[in-house]
Write an enzyme that holds these catalytic residues in place. Structure first.
Site, PDB file in Angstrom:
ATOM      1  N   ASP A 205       0.842  -1.196   0.000  1.00 51.14           N
ATOM      2  CA  ASP A 205       0.000   0.000   0.000  1.00 51.14           C
ATOM      3  C   ASP A 205       0.880   1.250   0.000  1.00 51.14           C
ATOM      4  OD1 ASP A 205      -1.880   1.977   0.506  1.00 51.14           O
ATOM      5  OD2 ASP A 205      -2.430   1.239   2.495  1.00 51.14           O
ATOM      6  N   HIS A 377      -3.923   4.365   6.377  1.00 48.28           N
ATOM      7  CA  HIS A 377      -2.821   3.807   5.594  1.00 48.28           C
ATOM      8  C   HIS A 377      -1.474   3.989   6.296  1.00 48.28           C
ATOM      9  CE1 HIS A 377      -5.503   3.385   2.099  1.00 48.28           C
ATOM     10  NE2 HIS A 377      -6.042   4.497   2.554  1.00 48.28           N
TER      11      HIS A 377
END
EC number: 3.1.-.-
Length: 561
Positions: A205, A377
């Site tokens: 990610d 994130h």
């Protein structure tokens, strides 16, 4: 990695013991995440999400990945693995299942519950396979192992994919919150164990790769959110993603502590929160949540409304409140808490809504002026930590704009991954893992597929260009009644306008230009009406651009007298 200017062609046939990884969305953008894995003639898909439109894409509901490259291979798809239940990872599933309805969906309990409810609206009953963290599952030629990761929604999973070509570890969206609301941390022990066994390709990610350090814990938001509820004189209106269960739990807790009742507003919000509550991912104190109709009769200082629209979506509840066309009328003393991050590209729409709500007298609390949101994130420090414990042979950053992908690649390089083993790709670029080496092998079609109401894929860039032209310059329709023998107008050419500001003299010069163009068409023996109309369009467009520096959409109608 190849030069950005290098032209890629269709990839060659995949060798028998190779694995091909093809991102069809999510690389070069935030959203529309979808990655296809191919091995031994079979396909497996990780996620199938949507991208939300920006201002320059008027009239579009959502944007899908391009299924063109797999459309003639739908029967080869073993399964779709869904890493978590956010729209940018599951929103495209209904459109793919309309092409083959029996593709098995593999995911955690909450993720499958969200997608099953969504598919019900599309009248699709999916084949689902529920898995949990630490569980293994065989999907044809793909051996899968699922790993718990922490994100802004419960039940998120990373997936390790084992084939004869090697092992790929795909993180999905994740972070390393050490004090998560649900106590479920990212399983770094599993990451380390997989690293010891050997990870040939690590898909990570990239969304926060430019952000130094570690992402703040969700629990650190509690004081700021509590403060909003304790000090707001009237209603508190909270906007959030309809799948952001963690943030909504914090809002519910704060409302309960402040003695406020809560109502959910909007179909997707009501649906998802009921699912999350029924499955006990959301802890709702008894009597806290009431029906929207009941809450309207309560004192304002006892009211909390939770709705969608945190990204400025024009049809979502918050945007409609800002425009005054929702049954909830925002007014002086109301507090609007925007509890989601800004998705790149949506900034102008969001700021526009903030300004409108401010003009209505509301106090706006958002990430820019209070600690009321934290990203879901991993930041750079967390990514580096993962690289150091996984020690992958090859790295392919995923999920993010180009700047995020390159920042993530730089982190991998700094932890010792050789430059030749770091692959920065874009949507449609095929990456082949062969004999332990990942390399770009070609490119397949992976454009933006627009959903416009019930129409899928019919709207094109040309369509959007026309819409932008209409919104920017209005429209001018030229009606010419001509003598079919001479092509001369039998009466003055008429100019009809919508959204184009003009006076009596604006089209005086255009009249003569059209007459000259018709004369040339007669000389050139152009007989097709459509061709004549196109000549008129070009003539009037050129005249308005040259004379007034304006570019409306111009249409022409030619009628034989």
């Amino acid at each position: 990695m190849p030069s950005p200017r290098q032209k890629l062609t269709a990839p060659p046939r995949l060798p028998k013991n190779g694995m091909r990884i093809t991102p069809l969305g999510g690389l070069g953008e935030v959203g529309r995440n979808m990655t296809v894995f191919e091995h031994a003639g079979k396909l497996m898909i990780v996620d199938c999400g949507v991208l939300f439109p920006e201002e320059h894409q008027p009239g579009i509901d959502v944007i899908l990945p391009d299924f063109t490259s797999i459309r003639d291979r739908l029967d080869d798809i073993e399964c779709i693995v869904l890493t978590h239940g956010h729209e940018d990872h599951i929103g495209g599933v209904p459109y793919l299942l309309k092409e083959r309805a029996d593709i098995p969906l593999i995911g955690s309990e909450l993720t499958l519950a969200f997608i099953t409810a969504k598919l019900k609206e599309h009248r699709i009953t999916p084949k689902t396979i529920q898995v949990e963290a630490d569980q293994k599952h065989r999907a044809g030629v793909f051996d899968l192992e699922f790993v718990a990761v922490n994100h802004s929604i419960p039940d998120s999973l990373a997936v390790a994919i084992r084939t004869k070509a090697g092992t790929v570890l795909h993180t999905g969206d994740f972070k390393m919150d050490q004090f998560p609301l649900d106590g479920r941390i990212t399983d770094l022990r599993a990451f380390a164990r997989l690293g010891e066994q050997g990870v040939d390709l690590f898909l990570t990610d990239s969304t926060n790769a430019e952000v130094p350090g570690f992402t703040m814990s969700e629990r650190d938001l509690n004081p700021a959110i509590d403060q909003v509820f304790m000090t707001s004189p009237r209603r508190v209106i909270v906007s959030s993603f309809a799948s952001h269960v963690h943030r909504i739990q914090q809002v519910l807790d704060a409302a309960h502590a402040a003695g406020r009742k809560v109502a959910f507003v909007g179909r997707s919000m009501v649906r998802n929160m009921k699912i999350a509550s029924d499955l006990e991912y959301l802890d709702i104190p008894k009597g806290l949540v009431v029906d929207f109709r009941k809450i309207q009769s309560m004192p304002d200082h006892k009211v909390t409304l939770i709705c969608t629209g945190s990204q400025g979506e024009p049809m979502a509840a918050l945007a409609r409140m800002a425009n005054g066309d929702h049954q909830i009328q925002v007014g002086e003393g109301d507090t609007v808490l925007m509890a989601s991050s800004l998705i790149p590209g949506n900034e102008n729409a969001i700021y526009g809504i903030i300004n409108k709500l401010t003009d209505l007298g509301a106090n706006i609390v958002h990430k820019g002026n209070a600690k009321v949101h934290v990203s879901g994130h991993a930041s750079a420090g967390e990514l580096v930590y993962c690289y150091n414990i996984v020690r992958p042979k090859n790295v392919m950053p995923v999920h993010g704009e180009s700047k995020h992908l390159h920042a993530n690649a730089e982190l991998a390089r700094r932890t010792g991954v050789p430059e030749k083993n770091i692959v920065v790709a874009q949507d449609g670029v095929t990456v082949d893992l062969i004999a332990g080496q990942a390399k770009i092998s070609g490119k397949v079609e992976a454009g933006l597929v627009y959903v416009d109401g019930q129409t899928i894929g019919a709207a094109t860039e040309d369509t959007l260009a026309e819409r932008r032209m209409l919104s920017g310059g209005g429209v001018v329709t030229v009606v010419a009644l001509i003598d079919p023998k001479t092509y001369k107008p039998v009466e003055p050419v008429e100019f009809l306008t919508k959204g184009f500001v003009h006076d009596k003299r604006t089209f005086e010069g255009a009249q003569s230009q059209v007459e000259k163009a018709l004369a040339r068409a007669k000389t050139d023996k152009i007989e097709d009406i459509a061709d004549i109309e196109e000549i008129i369009v070009d003539t009037v467009s050129s005249y308005l651009r040259r004379t007034y520096r304006r570019e409306p959409a111009v249409m022409a109608v030619v009628v034989d007298a």
